[in-house]
Scaffold this motif. Structure first.
Motif, PDB file in Angstrom:
ATOM      1  N   UNK A   1       0.810  -1.223   0.000  1.00 27.39           N
ATOM      2  CA  UNK A   1       0.000   0.000   0.000  1.00 27.39           C
ATOM      3  C   UNK A   1       0.841   1.270   0.000  1.00 27.39           C
ATOM      4  N   UNK A   2       2.128   1.144   0.283  1.00 30.06           N
ATOM      5  CA  UNK A   2       3.046   2.284   0.164  1.00 30.06           C
ATOM      6  C   UNK A   2       4.433   1.715  -0.136  1.00 30.06           C
ATOM      7  N   UNK A   3       5.058   2.239  -1.173  1.00 30.07           N
ATOM      8  CA  UNK A   3       6.343   1.710  -1.604  1.00 30.07           C
ATOM      9  C   UNK A   3       7.372   2.835  -1.540  1.00 30.07           C
ATOM     10  N   UNK A   4       8.156   2.822  -0.484  1.00 27.75           N
ATOM     11  CA  UNK A   4       9.235   3.796  -0.316  1.00 27.75           C
ATOM     12  C   UNK A   4      10.546   3.045  -0.520  1.00 27.75           C
ATOM     13  N   UNK A   5      11.345   3.462  -1.434  1.00 31.77           N
ATOM     14  CA  UNK A   5      12.478   2.628  -1.832  1.00 31.77           C
ATOM     15  C   UNK A   5      13.812   3.334  -1.629  1.00 31.77           C
ATOM     16  N   UNK A   6      14.786   2.530  -1.266  1.00 38.52           N
ATOM     17  CA  UNK A   6      16.186   2.954  -1.161  1.00 38.52           C
ATOM     18  C   UNK A   6      16.800   2.961  -2.555  1.00 38.52           C
ATOM     19  N   UNK A   7      16.534   1.921  -3.308  1.00 37.24           N
ATOM     20  CA  UNK A   7      16.820   1.889  -4.735  1.00 37.24           C
ATOM     21  C   UNK A   7      15.646   1.206  -5.413  1.00 37.24           C
ATOM     22  N   UNK A   8      15.412   1.559  -6.678  1.00 40.34           N
ATOM     23  CA  UNK A   8      14.254   1.050  -7.413  1.00 40.34           C
ATOM     24  C   UNK A   8      14.736   0.030  -8.439  1.00 40.34           C
ATOM     25  N   UNK A   9      14.235  -1.185  -8.296  1.00 42.20           N
ATOM     26  CA  UNK A   9      14.654  -2.297  -9.154  1.00 42.20           C
ATOM     27  C   UNK A   9      13.754  -2.449 -10.375  1.00 42.20           C
ATOM     28  N   UNK A  10      14.369  -2.861 -11.463  1.00 38.61           N
ATOM     29  CA  UNK A  10      13.602  -3.336 -12.609  1.00 38.61           C
ATOM     30  C   UNK A  10      14.382  -4.469 -13.272  1.00 38.61           C
ATOM     31  N   UNK A  11      13.713  -5.207 -14.139  1.00 36.52           N
ATOM     32  CA  UNK A  11      14.277  -6.403 -14.758  1.00 36.52           C
ATOM     33  C   UNK A  11      14.735  -6.097 -16.185  1.00 36.52           C
ATOM     34  N   UNK A  12      15.938  -6.557 -16.504  1.00 37.84           N
ATOM     35  CA  UNK A  12      16.443  -6.479 -17.873  1.00 37.84           C
ATOM     36  C   UNK A  12      16.422  -7.885 -18.459  1.00 37.84           C
ATOM     37  N   UNK A  13      15.724  -8.054 -19.588  1.00 39.10           N
ATOM     38  CA  UNK A  13      15.621  -9.355 -20.235  1.00 39.10           C
ATOM     39  C   UNK A  13      16.351  -9.277 -21.566  1.00 39.10           C
ATOM     40  N   UNK A  14      17.545  -9.851 -21.608  1.00 37.44           N
ATOM     41  CA  UNK A  14      18.415  -9.731 -22.774  1.00 37.44           C
ATOM     42  C   UNK A  14      17.733 -10.197 -24.055  1.00 37.44           C
ATOM     43  N   UNK A  15      17.009 -11.320 -23.982  1.00 31.77           N
ATOM     44  CA  UNK A  15      16.386 -11.896 -25.182  1.00 31.77           C
ATOM     45  C   UNK A  15      15.373 -10.949 -25.812  1.00 31.77           C
ATOM     46  N   UNK A  16      14.793 -10.078 -24.998  1.00 28.60           N
ATOM     47  CA  UNK A  16      13.804  -9.124 -25.500  1.00 28.60           C
ATOM     48  C   UNK A  16      14.436  -7.781 -25.867  1.00 28.60           C
ATOM     49  N   UNK A  17      15.725  -7.634 -25.566  1.00 32.88           N
ATOM     50  CA  UNK A  17      16.392  -6.350 -25.786  1.00 32.88           C
ATOM     51  C   UNK A  17      17.547  -6.502 -26.777  1.00 32.88           C
ATOM     52  N   UNK A  18      17.269  -7.230 -27.831  1.00 29.57           N
ATOM     53  CA  UNK A  18      18.260  -7.358 -28.898  1.00 29.57           C
ATOM     54  C   UNK A  18      19.404  -8.294 -28.591  1.00 29.57           C
ATOM     55  N   UNK A  19      19.336  -9.013 -27.477  1.00 30.26           N
ATOM     56  CA  UNK A  19      20.359 -10.004 -27.171  1.00 30.26           C
ATOM     57  C   UNK A  19      21.619  -9.452 -26.542  1.00 30.26           C
ATOM     58  N   UNK A  20      21.690  -8.154 -26.250  1.00 27.54           N
ATOM     59  CA  UNK A  20      22.902  -7.625 -25.621  1.00 27.54           C
ATOM     60  C   UNK A  20      22.935  -8.025 -24.148  1.00 27.54           C
ATOM     61  N   UNK A  21      24.109  -7.998 -23.550  1.00 30.08           N
ATOM     62  CA  UNK A  21      24.237  -8.332 -22.136  1.00 30.08           C
ATOM     63  C   UNK A  21      23.769  -7.162 -21.272  1.00 30.08           C
ATOM     64  N   UNK A  22      23.451  -7.474 -20.026  1.00 26.72           N
ATOM     65  CA  UNK A  22      23.079  -6.388 -19.109  1.00 26.72           C
ATOM     66  C   UNK A  22      24.235  -5.415 -18.916  1.00 26.72           C
ATOM     67  N   UNK A  23      25.464  -5.935 -18.861  1.00 33.44           N
ATOM     68  CA  UNK A  23      26.618  -5.053 -18.705  1.00 33.44           C
ATOM     69  C   UNK A  23      26.725  -4.044 -19.825  1.00 33.44           C
ATOM     70  N   UNK A  24      26.470  -4.507 -21.055  1.00 33.81           N
ATOM     71  CA  UNK A  24      26.505  -3.594 -22.205  1.00 33.81           C
ATOM     72  C   UNK A  24      25.371  -2.577 -22.120  1.00 33.81           C
TER      73      UNK A  24
END
Length: 396
Positions: free
Chosen positions: A275-298
């Motif tokens: 009901x309330x989301x206060x964040x220290x850092x905000x996470x999201x997911x990187x899916x390489x297969x859906x993003x042209x196959x590049x690595x997360x590092x790239x």
């Protein structure tokens, strides 16, 4: 001609995002000067006041202010009755102090895997790790996103275990309208300089149980206490907190909506019980297969070149691969009495949590909370950078 900034193109963001941290003015200065000029630096008026106010803010009756977040965990473990040889279940993805605090009270951290959607401790993994020696569970609200407290409290009730919420990232977050730290038997907080509520360094234990509060207070008096100067600073920061939370929530809503149109990047799905989301850092997911196959590092390199800093938050690698747990001698040097462990002595080099390892190595992306203290124009710049990289991913 290259379009991406990493290849020489014009970056999307030409100045910083959000605001510098920490935020302060003459309010904090005057609060510190009041204590300084009093000459009574060892008195506890401000300490007691901030304990009461912050506990109430988190929907708890009692607050015990402490020197830092690590000693807050140790204080809570001792107050909960955890002793030598007891086992305490902790998540693989957390700051290493969640585990080392258990060792420092001569108990045994049992490290378990995470939920792949929330990056929080997995209830099924908790249940599978329980033994006759298990005394407590430490769920960490990773980044500030609440762990599944319904499932965790159900497990704890059925097995007669204490729950100590590690809320170092979750100041202000709520589960079913209740502040984090007030749902388990005890909750612990850090007020280190990078946290969303800070006094430079500090910590707190909160609880709704009078007996546990008295026990934690006795432990705190063993030279773990917060100072009046820290408390004065924290009281001033607490006055700013609600406005900052509202700004972050507004910006996150805008960013999440815009991300729906961009392949390969996905926000954490928000449970309706959060009901309330206060964040220290905000996470999201990187899916390489859906993003042209590049690595997360790239992806990180390209995003950084566009002026949008991104990392893996405080996740790091799973804590069983961190120095303390990867060095068996260290475990003994802190005085853990192995004679109490019997056949449950743990070789952490053999612990394997596949979801935590995959998330750390390939998937999780994090933005720091200060990036969200500006206006929605900043969020649009982030979205523009995402889209620019996705559209021109062949350049990478």
């Amino acid at each position: 001609m290259a379009k991406l900034a990493i290849n020489g193109g014009e970056p999307v963001v030409k100045s910083g995002l959000g605001k510098s941290w920490p935020i302060f003015d003459e309010t904090e200065e005057n609060a510190l000067l009041e204590v300084l000029r009093s000459g009574a630096w060892n008195r506890r008026e401000k300490v007691d006041e901030v304990g009461e106010k912050f506990a109430a803010y988190q929907d708890a009756k009692y607050g015990i202010p402490l020197a830092n977040g690590t000693v807050a965990l140790q204080c809570a473990l001792k107050a909960a009755g955890v002793t030598a040889g007891d086992e305490v279940i902790v998540p693989a993805l957390t700051f290493v102090a969640t585990g080392t605090s258990v060792v420092c009270v001569n108990a045994v951290p049992v490290i378990v895997d995470i939920d792949p959607l929330t990056y929080n401790i997995a209830p099924d993994a908790i249940e599978a790790a329980i033994t006759p020696r298990t005394r407590a569970i430490i769920p960490v609200h990773n980044g500030g996103y609440p762990a599944d407290m319904d499932a965790i409290m159900d497990i704890a009730d059925r097995h007669n275990l204490k729950v100590i919420e590690d809320c170092a990232h979750a100041h202000g977050s709520q589960w079913r309208g209740k502040g984090m730290g007030s749902i388990g038997h005890l909750g612990t907080f850090s007020f280190q300089i990078g946290k969303t509520l800070t006094c430079g360094e500090g910590g707190m234990v909160i609880t709704n149980d009078e007996a546990l509060a008295n026990s934690a207070g006795q432990v705190a008096n063993l030279n773990m206490r917060m100072t009046n100067l820290q408390a004065a600073l924290l009281l001033s920061q607490l006055e700013r907190f609600d406005e900052q939370v509202e700004t972050r929530e507004r910006n996150i809503a805008y960013l999440m909506k815009g991300m729906e149109a961009i392949e390969g990047i996905h926000p954490i799905p928000r449970d309706e019980r959060v009901t309330r989301w206060c964040f220290y850092y905000w996470d999201f997911r990187f899916v390489s297969e859906e993003f042209g196959g590049i690595s997360r590092g790239r992806f990180f390199e390209a995003l950084g070149a566009e002026g949008v800093p991104c990392g893996v938050g405080a996740h790091g690698q799973p804590i069983y691969n961190e120095g303390p747990f990867s060095n068996p001698e260290w475990f003994d040097q802190l005085g853990l009495p192995r004679e109490h462990l019997g056949d449950r002595a743990i070789d952490y080099s053999k612990v394997h949590c596949p979801e935590a390892e995959r998330v750390y190595q390939e998937e999780v992306c994090s933005f720091g909370h200060a990036m969200f203290l500006g206006d929605t124009d900043d969020m649009q710049l982030i979205l523009d950078a995402f889209q620019k990289i996705r559209t021109n991913v062949d350049e990478l």
